[in-house]
Design an enzyme around this catalytic site. Structure first.
Site, PDB file in Angstrom:
ATOM      1  CG  ASP A  80      -2.272  -0.697   0.883  1.00 45.85           C
ATOM      2  OD1 ASP A  80      -2.885  -0.346  -0.135  1.00 45.85           O
ATOM      3  OD2 ASP A  80      -2.673  -1.589   1.626  1.00 45.85           O
ATOM      4  CD  GLU A 111      -4.263   2.032  -2.146  1.00 45.26           C
ATOM      5  OE1 GLU A 111      -4.036   1.224  -1.229  1.00 45.26           O
ATOM      6  OE2 GLU A 111      -4.826   1.697  -3.209  1.00 45.26           O
ATOM      7  CG  HIS A 114      -5.757   0.519   2.880  1.00 45.78           C
ATOM      8  ND1 HIS A 114      -5.959   0.138   1.562  1.00 45.78           N
ATOM      9  CD2 HIS A 114      -6.972   0.850   3.353  1.00 45.78           C
ATOM     10  CE1 HIS A 114      -7.236   0.230   1.279  1.00 45.78           C
ATOM     11  NE2 HIS A 114      -7.881   0.675   2.344  1.00 45.78           N
ATOM     12  CE1 TYR A 118      -2.913  -4.771   5.548  1.00 43.52           C
ATOM     13  CE2 TYR A 118      -2.100  -3.029   4.124  1.00 43.52           C
ATOM     14  CZ  TYR A 118      -2.887  -4.135   4.322  1.00 43.52           C
ATOM     15  OH  TYR A 118      -3.657  -4.629   3.293  1.00 43.52           O
ATOM     16  CD  GLU A 210      -6.193  -1.922  -1.689  1.00 46.72           C
ATOM     17  OE1 GLU A 210      -6.299  -1.423  -2.821  1.00 46.72           O
ATOM     18  OE2 GLU A 210      -5.441  -1.450  -0.816  1.00 46.72           O
TER      19      GLU A 210
END
Length: 333
Positions: A80, A111, A114, A118, A210
């Protein structure tokens, strides 16, 4: 020039720039619709509490499951970040329709979010987060995969022409539609066995982005750019597109087998080999509707996947959607 004339003169990319961004009339209504869906799907890394996964990671995962989880997270957390920079510094630089630029900007923001999700997952469960963040420094296959993906950005960056832009769209269809999914399969298989449930919930939201709006956006960009530049979509283009697909699938299959080793509960090496090929057949229909499958006879090895990763309340499950027809005023699905 009137607003109508300005709108009619717009091109997806490499066209006249409408710096005033008059959005009372738009040429690509699908971009506005996708942006609105992105806004409706808004969420953040704070949505899913991660507390339960820490204990599960330490006490319930088998060593081979923990290894698969770490490798899956290592790759997607890299991917990402690459895509954020690719959208902002590469693809977006050449788009000249403001409504499409707006959708791409929204995607870039997602993105970035994201990456933060993570990061939250890594920091919540790992005893040594740096081992996951920097796994590519120790894992040669991950380094190879990352380098290949980054090289796809160079298709356009090194030679910004309409022809390379068309190929860059294909590379992005592959990124949004194939690369993430063996990692998603690992998170899903763990959750199917009652493990790392918060992680799987986070992945459900990411997968909705996604495999939903992000893939949808580039599918429409492919159709619109082909309408504007039909001369670019010749035998050479499709030959290059197929090479991009096959190179990506080879790497993704190898990476999938690498993640699960001899297998983890719910996943075998042969499943990790089949899933990217199955997805590639679906995504190839976006690029070349009606063409023969790239990998004939490959069935979905994880039939539970799409239903499992559909977020409650989703307007549609885009994962398995293929293009039916292209239309200048939009695409029919």
């Amino acid at each position: 020039m009137s607003s109508t004339a300005t709108t009619n003169a717009r091109r997806l990319a490499f066209g006249p720039e409408d710096r005033l961004m008059n959005m009372s009339r738009v040429k690509f209504q699908w971009a506005v619709d996708i942006h609105e869906e992105m806004v409706a799907n808004f969420w953040t890394e704070k949505k899913v509490p991660m507390g339960g996964d820490k204990q599960c990671y330490l006490t319930q995962l088998r060593p081979e499951e923990r290894r698969a989880y770490d490798l899956a997270l290592a790759f997607v957390s890299n991917l990402d970040g690459y895509q954020f920079n690719n959208l902002v510094q590469n693809i977006g630089q050449h788009v000249t329709a403001p409504e499409v630029s707006g959708a791409l900007a929204r995607q870039a923001a997602e993105e970035y979010m994201h990456v933060r999700v993570y990061q939250t997952m890594i920091e919540a469960v790992s005893l040594n987060p740096e081992e996951i963040y920097l796994a590519f420094e120790r894992d040669g296959l991950l380094a190879q995969k990352n380098a290949y993906i980054m090289s796809q950005s160079d298709i356009l960056k090194g030679d910004p022409t309409p022809a390379t832009f068309a190929r860059a769209i294909v590379a992005n269809l592959i990124l949004e539609g194939i690369y993430f999914y063996n990692a998603f399969l690992v998170f899903g298989a763990l959750a199917q066995n009652g493990k790392m449930l918060a992680s799987a919930d986070n992945i459900k939201y990411i997968a909705r982005d996604e495999g939903g709006t992000h893939l949808n956006l580039f599918a429409h960009m492919h159709g619109a750019f082909r309408e504007e530049n039909p001369h670019l979509y010749d035998a050479s283009f499709y030959q290059d597109a197929e090479a991009l697909f096959r190179g990506a699938v080879d790497l993704e299959c190898g990476w999938g087998r690498h993640m699960v080793g001899s297998g983890i509960p719910g996943l075998t090496p042969s499943m990790m080999d089949a899933f990217p090929k199955y997805l590639a057949n679906l995504r190839w229909q976006i690029v070349k509707p009606g063409a023969p499958d790239l990998y004939p006879g490959v069935a979905n090895p994880a039939p539970w996947f799409f239903a499992f990763f559909k977020v409650n309340g989703s307007r549609q499950n885009f994962f398995e959607t293929t293009v039916v027809d292209y239309d200048q005023s939009g695409l029919e699905w």
